[in-house]
Design a protein around this motif. Sequence first.
Motif, mmCIF file in Angstrom:
data_model
loop_
_atom_site.group_PDB
_atom_site.id
_atom_site.type_symbol
_atom_site.label_atom_id
_atom_site.label_comp_id
_atom_site.label_asym_id
_atom_site.label_seq_id
_atom_site.Cartn_x
_atom_site.Cartn_y
_atom_site.Cartn_z
ATOM 1 N N MET A 1 0.853 -1.182 0.000
ATOM 2 C CA MET A 1 0.000 0.000 0.000
ATOM 3 C C MET A 1 0.888 1.230 0.000
ATOM 4 O O MET A 1 1.779 1.354 0.845
ATOM 5 N N LYS A 13 -11.528 1.309 0.961
ATOM 6 C CA LYS A 13 -11.932 1.203 -0.443
ATOM 7 C C LYS A 13 -13.359 0.680 -0.464
ATOM 8 O O LYS A 13 -13.671 -0.330 0.170
ATOM 9 N N GLU A 39 -13.793 -1.791 2.740
ATOM 10 C CA GLU A 39 -12.771 -2.628 3.366
ATOM 11 C C GLU A 39 -11.609 -1.731 3.776
ATOM 12 O O GLU A 39 -11.219 -0.832 3.036
ATOM 13 N N LEU A 41 -7.884 -0.776 4.223
ATOM 14 C CA LEU A 41 -6.623 -1.119 3.579
ATOM 15 C C LEU A 41 -5.402 -0.689 4.389
ATOM 16 O O LEU A 41 -4.341 -1.304 4.287
ATOM 17 N N VAL A 60 -6.645 -3.632 9.530
ATOM 18 C CA VAL A 60 -6.603 -3.869 8.091
ATOM 19 C C VAL A 60 -7.369 -5.156 7.776
ATOM 20 O O VAL A 60 -7.244 -6.150 8.481
ATOM 21 N N GLY A 61 -8.185 -5.108 6.712
ATOM 22 C CA GLY A 61 -8.933 -6.278 6.275
ATOM 23 C C GLY A 61 -10.366 -6.322 6.778
ATOM 24 O O GLY A 61 -11.182 -7.071 6.246
ATOM 25 N N TYR A 81 -9.639 5.571 -3.500
ATOM 26 C CA TYR A 81 -9.602 5.282 -2.074
ATOM 27 C C TYR A 81 -10.289 6.428 -1.344
ATOM 28 O O TYR A 81 -10.435 7.522 -1.875
#
Length: 94
Positions: A1, A13, A39, A41, A60-61, A81
């Motif tokens: 990233m 995102k 989600e 990032l 994250v995730g 984004y």
Amino acid sequence: MKLKPLGDRVVIKNMEAEETTKGGIILTSAAKEKPVMAEILAVGPGGKVDGKEVDMYVKVGQKVIYSKYAGTEVKLDGEEYIIVRQSDILAIVE
């Protein structure tokens, strides 16, 4: 990233909006509402923000729901984004 958020910021995102309704009606792009599920990032480090200590609770995730008009939209390498504050995230979807 390539984006590294600072402070209490989070890079998210959008997930794709539904193309059809439950009744089977196909929606055009003009009729679709802006999606509010995304989600995560990248997550900023937290720390002192505006004189207050901020702990980061998101990871994250994770899939989250955020305020409809929150954040700053950024386009990088052809991808879109959104950078939001952690406080603009309303819920984590499990």
